[in-house]
Design a protein around this motif. Structure first.
Motif, PDB file in Angstrom:
ATOM      1  N   GLU A 155       0.837  -1.211   0.000  1.00 13.53           N
ATOM      2  CA  GLU A 155       0.000   0.000   0.000  1.00 13.53           C
ATOM      3  C   GLU A 155       0.872   1.262   0.000  1.00 13.53           C
ATOM      4  O   GLU A 155       0.530   2.256  -0.633  1.00 13.53           O
ATOM      5  CB  GLU A 155      -0.924  -0.001   1.225  1.00 13.53           C
ATOM      6  CG  GLU A 155      -2.038  -1.027   1.178  1.00 13.53           C
ATOM      7  CD  GLU A 155      -1.581  -2.438   1.546  1.00 13.53           C
ATOM      8  OE1 GLU A 155      -0.412  -2.601   1.963  1.00 13.53           O
ATOM      9  OE2 GLU A 155      -2.382  -3.374   1.394  1.00 13.53           O
ATOM     10  N   GLU A 181       1.966   1.849  -3.384  1.00 15.76           N
ATOM     11  CA  GLU A 181       0.838   2.346  -4.186  1.00 15.76           C
ATOM     12  C   GLU A 181       0.772   3.883  -4.103  1.00 15.76           C
ATOM     13  O   GLU A 181       0.539   4.566  -5.101  1.00 15.76           O
ATOM     14  CB  GLU A 181      -0.460   1.716  -3.653  1.00 15.76           C
ATOM     15  CG  GLU A 181      -1.610   1.690  -4.631  1.00 15.76           C
ATOM     16  CD  GLU A 181      -1.235   1.089  -5.978  1.00 15.76           C
ATOM     17  OE1 GLU A 181      -1.582   1.722  -6.981  1.00 15.76           O
ATOM     18  OE2 GLU A 181      -0.572   0.023  -6.035  1.00 15.76           O
ATOM     19  N   ARG A 202       3.738   5.346  -5.993  1.00 22.97           N
ATOM     20  CA  ARG A 202       3.468   5.257  -7.428  1.00 22.97           C
ATOM     21  C   ARG A 202       2.539   6.402  -7.873  1.00 22.97           C
ATOM     22  O   ARG A 202       2.721   6.994  -8.927  1.00 22.97           O
ATOM     23  CB  ARG A 202       2.820   3.908  -7.743  1.00 22.97           C
ATOM     24  CG  ARG A 202       2.647   3.685  -9.227  1.00 22.97           C
ATOM     25  CD  ARG A 202       2.330   2.274  -9.526  1.00 22.97           C
ATOM     26  NE  ARG A 202       0.900   2.035  -9.441  1.00 22.97           N
ATOM     27  CZ  ARG A 202       0.273   1.105 -10.149  1.00 22.97           C
ATOM     28  NH1 ARG A 202       0.964   0.321 -10.941  1.00 22.97           N
ATOM     29  NH2 ARG A 202      -1.001   0.925 -10.039  1.00 22.97           N
TER      30      ARG A 202
END
Lengths: 439, 292
Positions: free
Chosen positions: A329, A332, A335
């Motif tokens: 996570e 994520e 990103r």
């Protein structure tokens, strides 16, 4: 005391200890949500902190699986390191590029390369020097949050007319030095009123002088401090110290205000030129938007035309500390920050250039820094340099600060200062290898 | 049996403190002692290296410079601070109007946080625009660059240390008020003048307090950290203000040499213990204790 009272006291004590042990933890602050909570520690405060908070809010709104909790932390480097050692680090931490390998070599970071490769965040997605500064031996230890490149800022109203445009400004160090001598203004008592350039202002990158003369300060075998290039670089520093006089510089510089204030020497017209990062434009806009300025690449030695368009790069980076609870996570979120539109929004708010290979025209058109194209070009220059990728950098940096100080105060000749530093650093590096790298 | 139960109740009530003391004092102390004999870089397991850290300290030039800086600072700050605090306490012990206000006024500076204090003095000692140099120029001196000149930077810290002498001054004041007035009356009957009373009554009676404050002053001076860290980052200029505690901190948290930093911590401890014991021994003849 009765048995009942004793039991009561005992119960209170047990409850206190239990609360202390089982209470709130840095990475498990649970929100009243089904989402996975990602704890993000960042160093920024003020406008830069708010800009990142907006990005975090946007991310939290963009999906319903992850909730990033953004916390501003002082002394983030030490706290991240200690929390990793204690097994309770944040999921994401915002540190500085020049600390990345210190953390990585100490085993405090998660290798991001598998996740980054899968997400398409490969070298060609970024301006290569920014990516290379964070990767080594196939491992990627961080990704950028905001980057910067460094250039010479010039006050055209304070330099001779013939040098007052980016096109006519001196390209070589020799021309530059001659120009500075013409600019210097002294008061009747001999004290400085205006200086063309001061190597000690702002004095943040003393490790980089040898690199700007084509040298390097470390290789795979350890520190290489006393090179001919370094000696030449510090001879150049000494030249300025002699030109102004040690006491004169000390007195003059002690009157400089903080860089984030109208009393900053460049903004207040005490120095005509200053080596500084892309962020300088932000401060000028806030504190002295009335002054004229432009930026150019730092001049190169006449006999080293191959060093034209050189700069050095710095970055704020995002890392996932070793032991983070929600790695997937956390990545994520990282990103998301790397998305072109998100990155451009963040870098525009911070007044910095983008680290990405692809940059939109709107980014340049809407950017608050008038010289943003130059900073972008410099970052893409094959001559862009960055701190050596070694966890030993803090010692290298500290010693170069001392070399600079000794040369600038004329306490030692460059040769003496460099030789002493080389001896000391060689010993320290041997310790570093055995203590941290366990070699 | 009843006594035992009472003792257990006492221990139970004291247990939060005992727990805190064991967890946050005894354990870190013991661990740092062990770490001082190891290679320890925080994230890796400590590796036993015997006396190597201590041997390295003996040849470390930066360590020697930091010790020298700290000792010079202590030599300047402790006596000056002691003299100023006693002088102020003597003045505040006089019976004059508005004494409470003067006492408050002189104690107030000690309440200023270290970082705020350091920031304030960066301006006071500014070579070009500082108020101190402006005053010195007004009276015809050619003042130095306090912050930028390696020869003066350390002494700037000594002068700044005087700002916090209000703490010691209050303790001296309490000591002065503890001196029986009958001693002064007897001295006056013998024809003693003000200076003779100070020299032969006040100072001997105050000697245990002076001794305590000097010891605390020496310990504080050896541990100086916050003000130089804010005013002179990295010990600038030319490491002339690089203090013992700053070098220890850099080794621990900047260079990840926790084992080496632990050794420095224990050497500092030994230094303080040795100085305290020596001072105690030397003071035996000069410190007067009523109860002896």
């Amino acid at each position: 005391m009765s048995i009942r009272s004793l039991l009561l006291v005992g119960a209170i004590l047990v409850a206190t200890i239990a609360l202390a042990i089982l209470g709130e933890r840095a990475t498990t602050r649970s929100a009243s949500t089904d989402r996975v909570t990602v704890i993000y520690w960042e160093k920024w405060t003020g406008q830069e902190g708010e800009a990142m908070r907006t990005i975090v809010d946007d991310f939290n709104k963009s999906q319903d699986k992850i909730l990033v909790k953004y916390l501003t932390i002082s002394g983030i480097d030490q706290k991240t390191m200690l929390s990793a050692a204690g097994g309770n680090p944040p999921d994401v931490a915002g540190i500085w590029q020049d600390q990345t390998f210190q953390f990585a070599e100490a085993g405090a970071l998660t290798d991001l390369s598998p996740m980054a490769n899968e997400a398409g965040l490969t070298r060609d997605y970024y301006i290569s020097s920014y990516y290379d500064a964070l990767a080594k031996e196939g491992k990627l230890w961080a990704l950028p949050s905001t980057p910067a490149s460094i250039a010479l800022h010039v006050r055209p109203d304070l330099v001779p007319k013939e040098y007052s445009t980016p096109e006519t400004f001196p390209k070589t160090l020799e021309e530059f030095d001659a120009m500075c001598e013409k600019i210097n203004v002294r008061r009747p008592d001999g004290s400085l009123e205006l200086a063309g350039f001061l190597p000690s202002n702002p004095g943040w990158w003393n490790w980089s002088w040898p690199l700007l003369f084509g040298g390097q300060i470390a290789d795979e075998n350890g520190p290489t401090v006393d090179t001919p290039e370094a000696e030449r670089a510090f001879e150049w520093v000494l030249k300025y110290s002699k030109m102004y006089g040690v006491k004169s510089i000390q007195n003059f510089q002690s009157g400089f205000g903080n860089f984030a204030s109208p009393q900053d020497p460049f903004m207040s017209g005490k120095v005509a030129t200053e080596l500084n990062g892309v962020w300088k434009g932000n401060y000028i806009k806030v504190y002295r938007s009335d002054i004229p300025w432009f930026a150019v690449p730092f001049p190169y030695p006449k006999d080293r035309p191959d060093l034209a368009n050189h700069t050095f790069l710095s970055q704020d980076v995002l890392v996932i500390p070793k032991g983070a609870k929600n790695v997937k996570e956390a990545f994520e979120f990282i990103r998301y920050v790397q998305r072109q539109d998100v990155m451009e929004k963040l870098c525009t708010s911070h007044g910095k250039n983008s680290p990405l290979q692809k940059v939109s025209e709107e980014f340049f058109a809407n950017h608050p820094n008038q010289a943003i194209r130059l900073f972008d070009e410099l970052a893409r220059s094959p001559k862009a340099i960055y701190p050596p990728r070694t966890g030993f950098f803090p010692q290298l940096n500290s010693e170069h600060g001392n070399i600079f100080s000794e040369v600038n105060t004329q306490a030692k000749t460059p040769k003496q200062a460099l030789s002493a530093a080389q001896n000391r650093l060689s010993t320290l590096y041997a310790k570093y290898k055995s203590q941290v790298l366990a070699k | 049996m009843k006594v035992n139960r009472r003792a257990w109740v006492g221990i139970l009530f004291a247990s939060p403190w005992i727990f805190g003391f064991l967890a946050f004092m005894v354990y870190p102390l013991a661990f740092s002692f062990y770490a001082s004999f190891t290679n320890y870089s925080i994230l890796r397991e400590p590796r036993w290296i015997g006396m190597a850290n201590y041997q390295e300290l003996a040849g470390d030039l930066v360590f020697q410079q930091s010790v020298q800086n700290t000792v010079l600072y202590a030599i300047g700050a402790v006596p000056l601070g002691t003299i100023l605090a006693i002088a102020l306490a003597l003045l505040l012990n006089a019976k004059v109007k508005g004494l409470a206000y003067y006492r408050t006024l002189l104690f107030l500076p000690t309440l200023v946080p270290m970082v705020a204090q350091a920031t304030l003095f960066l301006w006071v000692f500014n070579g070009d625009y500082g108020i101190l140099n402006a005053l010195l120029r007004m009276v015809g001196f050619s003042p130095p660059n306090w912050l930028g000149d390696p020869a003066w930077a350390k002494w700037t810290l000594v002068i700044i240390s005087l700002w916090g002498c209000g703490h010691a001054m209050i303790i001296y004041l309490a000591g002065l008020q503890d001196i029986p007035p009958s001693l002064y009356e007897a001295a006056e009957l013998d024809g003693a003048k003000a200076w003779q009373k100070t020299r032969n009554v006040t100072l001997p009676m105050l000697s245990p307090v002076i001794f305590f404050n000097v010891i605390m002053g020496v310990i504080g001076a050896i541990q100086i950290f916050a003000v130089p860290a804010v005013m002179f980052p990295g010990g600038a200029p030319s490491r002339s203000t690089y203090m013992y505690a700053s070098y220890l901190y850099d080794n621990a948290f900047q260079f990840q040499r926790m084992g080496y930093a632990s050794a420095m911590g224990w050497v500092m401890f030994l230094l303080i213990v040795t100085l305290t014991l020596t001072a105690t021994k030397l003071s035996e003849k000069h410190v007067y204790y009523e109860t002896k």
